[in-house]
Design a protein around this motif. Structure first.
Motif, PDB file in Angstrom:
ATOM      1  N   VAL A   1       0.799  -1.187  -0.074  1.00 40.33           N
ATOM      2  CA  VAL A   1       0.147   0.062  -0.082  1.00 40.33           C
ATOM      3  C   VAL A   1       0.908   1.315   0.172  1.00 40.33           C
ATOM      4  O   VAL A   1       2.170   1.161   0.347  1.00 40.33           O
ATOM      5  N   PHE A   2       0.282   2.067  -0.681  1.00 40.44           N
ATOM      6  CA  PHE A   2       1.234   3.528  -0.672  1.00 40.44           C
ATOM      7  C   PHE A   2       1.523   4.060   0.565  1.00 40.44           C
ATOM      8  O   PHE A   2       0.625   3.864   1.527  1.00 40.44           O
ATOM      9  N   GLY A   3       2.736   4.687   0.598  1.00 41.79           N
ATOM     10  CA  GLY A   3       3.075   5.309   1.943  1.00 41.79           C
ATOM     11  C   GLY A   3       3.828   4.170   2.889  1.00 41.79           C
ATOM     12  O   GLY A   3       4.697   4.638   3.787  1.00 41.79           O
ATOM     13  N   SER A   4       3.766   2.953   2.615  1.00 40.26           N
ATOM     14  CA  SER A   4       4.433   1.769   3.244  1.00 40.26           C
ATOM     15  C   SER A   4       6.098   1.697   3.006  1.00 40.26           C
ATOM     16  O   SER A   4       6.671   1.226   3.525  1.00 40.26           O
ATOM     17  N   SER A   5       6.225   2.324   1.755  1.00 42.49           N
ATOM     18  CA  SER A   5       7.750   2.346   1.499  1.00 42.49           C
ATOM     19  C   SER A   5       7.788   3.175   0.165  1.00 42.49           C
ATOM     20  O   SER A   5       6.801   3.681  -0.374  1.00 42.49           O
ATOM     21  N   PRO A   6       8.774   3.883  -0.030  1.00 43.75           N
ATOM     22  CA  PRO A   6       9.019   4.972  -1.204  1.00 43.75           C
ATOM     23  C   PRO A   6       8.694   4.330  -2.477  1.00 43.75           C
ATOM     24  O   PRO A   6       7.955   5.148  -3.278  1.00 43.75           O
ATOM     25  N   THR A   7       8.584   2.993  -2.865  1.00 43.53           N
ATOM     26  CA  THR A   7       8.119   2.464  -4.026  1.00 43.53           C
ATOM     27  C   THR A   7       6.850   1.773  -4.157  1.00 43.53           C
ATOM     28  O   THR A   7       6.287   1.408  -5.175  1.00 43.53           O
ATOM     29  N   ALA A   8       6.055   1.655  -2.874  1.00 44.77           N
ATOM     30  CA  ALA A   8       5.003   1.219  -2.839  1.00 44.77           C
ATOM     31  C   ALA A   8       3.593   2.082  -3.240  1.00 44.77           C
ATOM     32  O   ALA A   8       3.555   3.335  -2.948  1.00 44.77           O
ATOM     33  N   VAL A   9       3.038   1.671  -4.357  1.00 49.38           N
ATOM     34  CA  VAL A   9       2.078   2.556  -4.941  1.00 49.38           C
ATOM     35  C   VAL A   9       0.587   1.872  -4.896  1.00 49.38           C
ATOM     36  O   VAL A   9      -0.477   2.411  -5.623  1.00 49.38           O
ATOM     37  N   GLY A  10       0.411   0.774  -4.151  1.00 52.13           N
ATOM     38  CA  GLY A  10      -0.739   0.306  -4.347  1.00 52.13           C
ATOM     39  C   GLY A  10      -1.886   0.979  -3.476  1.00 52.13           C
ATOM     40  O   GLY A  10      -1.594   1.633  -2.417  1.00 52.13           O
ATOM     41  N   PRO A  11      -3.254   1.153  -4.083  1.00 50.73           N
ATOM     42  CA  PRO A  11      -4.016   1.810  -3.423  1.00 50.73           C
ATOM     43  C   PRO A  11      -4.360   1.306  -1.995  1.00 50.73           C
ATOM     44  O   PRO A  11      -5.040   1.663  -1.167  1.00 50.73           O
ATOM     45  N   SER A  12      -4.490  -0.026  -2.202  1.00 53.60           N
ATOM     46  CA  SER A  12      -4.811  -0.867  -1.087  1.00 53.60           C
ATOM     47  C   SER A  12      -3.941  -2.099  -1.028  1.00 53.60           C
ATOM     48  O   SER A  12      -3.378  -2.462  -2.235  1.00 53.60           O
ATOM     49  N   ASP A  13      -3.796  -2.850   0.067  1.00 54.94           N
ATOM     50  CA  ASP A  13      -3.020  -4.046   0.156  1.00 54.94           C
ATOM     51  C   ASP A  13      -3.705  -5.168   0.150  1.00 54.94           C
ATOM     52  O   ASP A  13      -3.495  -6.389   0.597  1.00 54.94           O
ATOM     53  N   LEU A  14      -4.962  -5.250  -0.662  1.00 60.27           N
ATOM     54  CA  LEU A  14      -5.575  -6.202  -0.522  1.00 60.27           C
ATOM     55  C   LEU A  14      -5.119  -7.179  -1.611  1.00 60.27           C
ATOM     56  O   LEU A  14      -4.607  -6.716  -2.898  1.00 60.27           O
ATOM     57  N   PRO A  15      -5.195  -8.524  -1.712  1.00 60.35           N
ATOM     58  CA  PRO A  15      -4.721  -9.295  -2.773  1.00 60.35           C
ATOM     59  C   PRO A  15      -5.788  -9.210  -4.013  1.00 60.35           C
ATOM     60  O   PRO A  15      -6.853  -8.845  -3.634  1.00 60.35           O
ATOM     61  N   ILE A  16      -5.325  -9.288  -5.107  1.00 63.57           N
ATOM     62  CA  ILE A  16      -6.038  -9.082  -6.228  1.00 63.57           C
ATOM     63  C   ILE A  16      -6.574 -10.450  -6.807  1.00 63.57           C
ATOM     64  O   ILE A  16      -5.719 -11.291  -7.475  1.00 63.57           O
ATOM     65  N   MET A  17      -8.090 -10.622  -6.849  1.00 60.75           N
ATOM     66  CA  MET A  17      -8.392 -11.855  -7.577  1.00 60.75           C
ATOM     67  C   MET A  17      -7.812 -13.152  -7.081  1.00 60.75           C
ATOM     68  O   MET A  17      -7.446 -14.113  -7.842  1.00 60.75           O
ATOM     69  N   GLN A  18      -7.357 -13.383  -5.924  1.00 57.19           N
ATOM     70  CA  GLN A  18      -6.777 -14.386  -5.300  1.00 57.19           C
ATOM     71  C   GLN A  18      -7.639 -15.418  -4.399  1.00 57.19           C
ATOM     72  O   GLN A  18      -7.085 -16.472  -4.206  1.00 57.19           O
ATOM     73  N   ASP A  19      -8.992 -14.857  -4.091  1.00 53.71           N
ATOM     74  CA  ASP A  19      -9.756 -15.714  -3.226  1.00 53.71           C
ATOM     75  C   ASP A  19     -11.174 -15.362  -3.475  1.00 53.71           C
ATOM     76  O   ASP A  19     -11.507 -14.209  -4.367  1.00 53.71           O
ATOM     77  N   ASP A  20     -12.142 -15.843  -2.566  1.00 52.59           N
ATOM     78  CA  ASP A  20     -13.437 -15.491  -3.081  1.00 52.59           C
ATOM     79  C   ASP A  20     -13.986 -14.313  -2.329  1.00 52.59           C
ATOM     80  O   ASP A  20     -15.155 -14.042  -2.338  1.00 52.59           O
ATOM     81  N   ARG A  21     -13.218 -13.510  -1.673  1.00 54.33           N
ATOM     82  CA  ARG A  21     -13.665 -12.471  -0.697  1.00 54.33           C
ATOM     83  C   ARG A  21     -14.031 -10.953  -1.641  1.00 54.33           C
ATOM     84  O   ARG A  21     -13.496 -10.758  -2.470  1.00 54.33           O
TER      85      ARG A  21
END
Ligand code: MOS
Length: 778
Positions: free
Chosen positions: A121-141
């Motif tokens: 997720v962004f802000g967690s490191s200088p190069t991280a720019v995910g809008p969220s840290d959710l896995p993407i299409m990895q489970d049924d949630r």
């Protein structure tokens, strides 16, 4: 092709420009103790002249290639299916009909998607720019209403769109929080922005507010806003063996490529991301699910993929500004001096997101006050991850703050400009740092004069023309100067005296490539048509983000550093047979396509001559900009004074903005033509925020109900009056080139200026954006 031709043909078209004057090397003059940079003390050369966009021709002719215009042989087209519940599990997706539909190549769901890491997720490191840290299409949630749950690839876009409509999904719904009221009832938590607490306390603000002879104390609300860049998000994606290539619309190529590499367990250099043109980016052109899903599908299908979000798709998966509820309370003495300034409240965000709307940022450096209390708390809603959107924090924060100041001016029967000037701080009121360059008083003075502020009545509802109530309002905007580390410039100077400047930067339509060429031409002492610029490609070293209005400063510092290195290399190449023999880098400057002695400008040699004698085709340097130490020593901001005249129909409540003037103090303006356009664009977006923009959530289901430009209103041409723009043009001695950012200051303060003008016209105070006519009629 020779390197000389390569340089000439690279990047941008040539335009005629002025020759630069003798330019000494720029030491990092903006650092404390640094030698003043003569370049920012005088107007000279091409800087400060109006230069048309170098890429304008390409755009008009249709040859500028955007992300969805790259064609790759064998390419397939993607369409996404979006969840229709806010939270729960997918129990089944019936894919047979879609799979059997004409042209379908692949139907991808969580059951067959390749395994991928969750983006950081962004802000967690200088190069991280995910809008969220959710896995993407990895489970049924399912985590929000609109989450992509399936992707269809087909031979044509129409076939993909059709097939996706044949999917049938069933869910097991779970409890979700989809209303702000329910989220607040869970209890707010302290807000963190980029790892820092969103809190400031100076003195006992509550007690001083209580004791103040005059006070205002109100709550202001701003709605969810969605990004609506003219170009919907898109990417053209191909795997070449184990290398992933994405042609994207991005305002952060390097950081985005790194995050994608991490998702797919690739090394940094296995991902190439290009973004030569972006059709508007205001914080929203970053990494979202679609690039990752497109890359996953391309790998699974073994085919190239073009994924283009529909306008609805942008609303479903690309976040915007979140809801805020802000209290501003000001206690003042009879002269209007602030005894207490409180700006606190709540912003909504999502459970997996890192972006509270930091609405107190502008208040931190806004006004002097004996006591200050600022805080942002957050609540969580099960909805689309929110993100940066033009002046995140300041846009909505100044609506509350600058409305409250107007309310105090009414309570004190003072002119609202006079009230602001009375509380002008002489240093940063929360950090205690000196201001590097703050000429807001000058901006107010020149703006008020030009706008005809003296003609305003301080008594609301007193100016009427037929059905129309006429009023004037104003507001201050501030936006911080940033310069992020990591910027690198590569300059290749060819034997014919042309230079190629490469920076890992972004052109989103604001004129960056043009300004970069101007800055480089200025430094190198070359005419503009001898400079080409390349950008928007991870093959270029360095990491620059087009965000936080800091890209130009980052580029400038890197170009300056690279020019310094280039001069040192050229002197070495010049050797003892040169008129420059014996001179060191600090003794020379660039001028007229060569180097000259500062002491005795008759001692000079052209670049062409130096390279010819050295028998070199080209000389190349790669240099990083200095660390942004200036930020530790000064409080640095862009400033504005916004003036607005509105006409409110007394019968229908319709508000028409009649005139706007933006009077800016943003250091030195590098290119007046593109700057004016940036300021105007920001102001227009501010008019939309004031009067129209509002994402409407169905609070039962958390679904966005107006995911189209038919139902989510932004200003159209007829909504936009003449917008006058002026600026102080006073260089900041502590920044590269004397400039401040101008991307986000334009919108800041505009909503408050409109609301204050509406109050002046009608006597009605609306504290809840947007200012729609129903709120004026009740
Ligand atoms: Mo801006 S919200 O930093 O693109």
């Amino acid at each position: 092709m020779s390197i000389v031709d390569t340089i000439k043909n690279a990047g941008q078209a040539a335009v005629q420009g002025a020759m630069a004057k003798l330019v000494p090397l720029a030491p990092d003059s903006w650092i404390p103790g640094g030698v003043p940079d003569p370049l920012i003390r005088q107007q000279h050369g091409v800087i400060g002249t109006s230069v048309s966009r170098l890429d304008g021709t390409f755009k008009v002719q249709g040859t500028a290639r955007f992300a969805a215009e790259f064609a790759i042989p064998g390419m397939t087209y993607a369409a996404l299916a979006y969840s229709t519940i806010a939270r729960g599990r997918i129990t089944a997706i019936a894919t047979q009909a879609a799979e059997a539909a004409p042209g379908v190549v692949l139907v991808m769901t969580h059951l067959n998607a390749p395994r991928m890491n969750a983006p950081a997720v962004f802000g967690s490191s200088p190069t991280a720019v995910g809008p969220s840290d959710l896995p993407i299409m990895q489970d049924d949630r399912v985590h929000w209403n609109g989450q992509p749950i399936a992707l269809v690839l087909a031979e044509t876009q129409e076939q993909a769109d059709h097939a996706v409509s044949l999917l049938v999904t069933t869910y097991a719904e779970e409890l979700s929080i989809t209303s702000f009221a329910a989220a607040k009832a869970e209890g707010p938590k302290p807000g963190l922005f980029m790892g820092q607490p969103l809190v400031n306390e100076i003195g006992d603000a509550d007690a001083m507010l209580e004791a103040a002879p005059h006070r205002v104390d109100h709550v202001y609300r701003t709605p969810w806003h969605n990004h609506n860049a003219i170009e919907p998000h898109a990417a053209t994606i191909v795997w070449e063996d184990d290398r992933l290539i994405l042609h994207d619309a991005s305002q952060m190529v390097a950081a985005q490529a790194q995050t994608i590499a991490d998702v797919f367990d690739l090394k940094t250099d296995q991902v190439r991301l290009t973004s030569p043109y972006v059709g508007g980016g205001f914080g929203g052109k970053g990494l979202w699910d679609h690039q990752i899903l497109g890359a996953a599908a391309a790998r699974l299908a073994g085919r190239a993929v073009r994924i283009t979000l529909s306008r609805e798709g942008v609303y479903r998966i690309v976040g915007g500004r979140s809801l805020t509820e802000q209290r501003v309370a000001i206690g003042a003495d009879a002269d209007g001096r602030f005894k207490a300034l409180l700006h606190t409240g709540v912003a909504a965000m999502t459970p997996h997101n890192n972006m509270p709307e930091p609405f107190i940022l502008g208040t931190r450096a806004g006004y002097a006050a004996d006591s200050i209390r600022l805080s942002v708390e957050t609540v969580k809603m099960n909805m689309l991850a929110n993100t940066f959107m033009r002046a995140p924090g300041e846009s909505v924060g100044t609506f509350a703050l600058e409305s409250a100041i107007d309310e105090l001016a009414v309570a004190l029967d003072m002119d609202p400009i006079a009230l602001r000037l009375r509380n002008e701080p002489d240093k940063d009121p929360t950090s205690g740092l000196p201001f590097s360059s703050r000429h807001i008083i000058e901006a107010w003075r020149t703006g008020a004069e030009r706008f005809g502020w003296a003609g305003r009545s301080n008594v609301p509802g007193t100016r009427r023309e037929g059905e129309w109530l006429v009023g004037m309002g104003c507001a201050t905007g501030t936006y911080p100067y940033y310069r992020m580390p990591g910027a690198v410039a590569r300059i290749t100077l060819g034997a014919d005296g042309h230079a190629l400047v490469e920076v890992s930067a972004h052109e989103m339509g604001m004129g960056t490539s043009t300004t970069t060429a101007m800055v480089a031409a200025d430094r190198l002492g070359l005419p503009l048509d001898h400079v080409s610029v390349a950008y928007g490609d991870t093959l270029i070293p360095g990491a620059i983000m087009a965000g936080g209005s800091q890209q130009t400063a980052a580029i400038g510092a890197a170009v300056i550093a690279a020019h310094n290195a280039l001069v040192a290399d050229l002197l070495k190449l010049a050797g003892n047979d040169s008129p420059l023999a014996g001179l060191s880098a600090k003794d020379v400057g660039s001028e007229d396509g060569g180097l000259a002695s500062l002491e005795d400008p008759t001692r000079r040699e052209s670049y062409v001559s130096i390279l010819a004698r050295a028998q070199r085709d080209a000389v190349m340097v790669t240099e990083a900009g200095s660390p942004p130490l200036e930020l530790m020593h000064w409080s640095m901001h862009s400033h504005s004074a916004i003036f607005c005249e509105v006409r409110v129909n007394a019968v229908t409540g319709e508000t028409r903005v009649a005139r706007v003037l933006g009077s800016f103090d943003c250091g030195r303006i590098l290119n007046p033509k593109t700057a004016r356009s940036q300021f105007r664009g920001g102001i227009i977006m501010g008019l939309g925020m004031a009067l129209m923009e509002e994402t409407q959530f169905d609070e039962r289901k958390g679904r966005i109900m107006n995911p189209s430009l038919a139902e989510y209103h932004v200003p159209v041409h007829l909504d936009v009056p003449e917008i006058d723009v002026i600026w102080t043009d006073i260089p900041d001695p502590h920044t590269p080139m004397g400039a401040h950012g101008i991307g986000e200051i334009g919108i800041t303060g505009v909503a408050a200026a409109v609301a204050n003008a509406v109050y002046n016209a009608t006597g009605k105070r609306v504290r809840d954006l947007p200012l729609t006519l129903d709120k004026l009629l009740d």
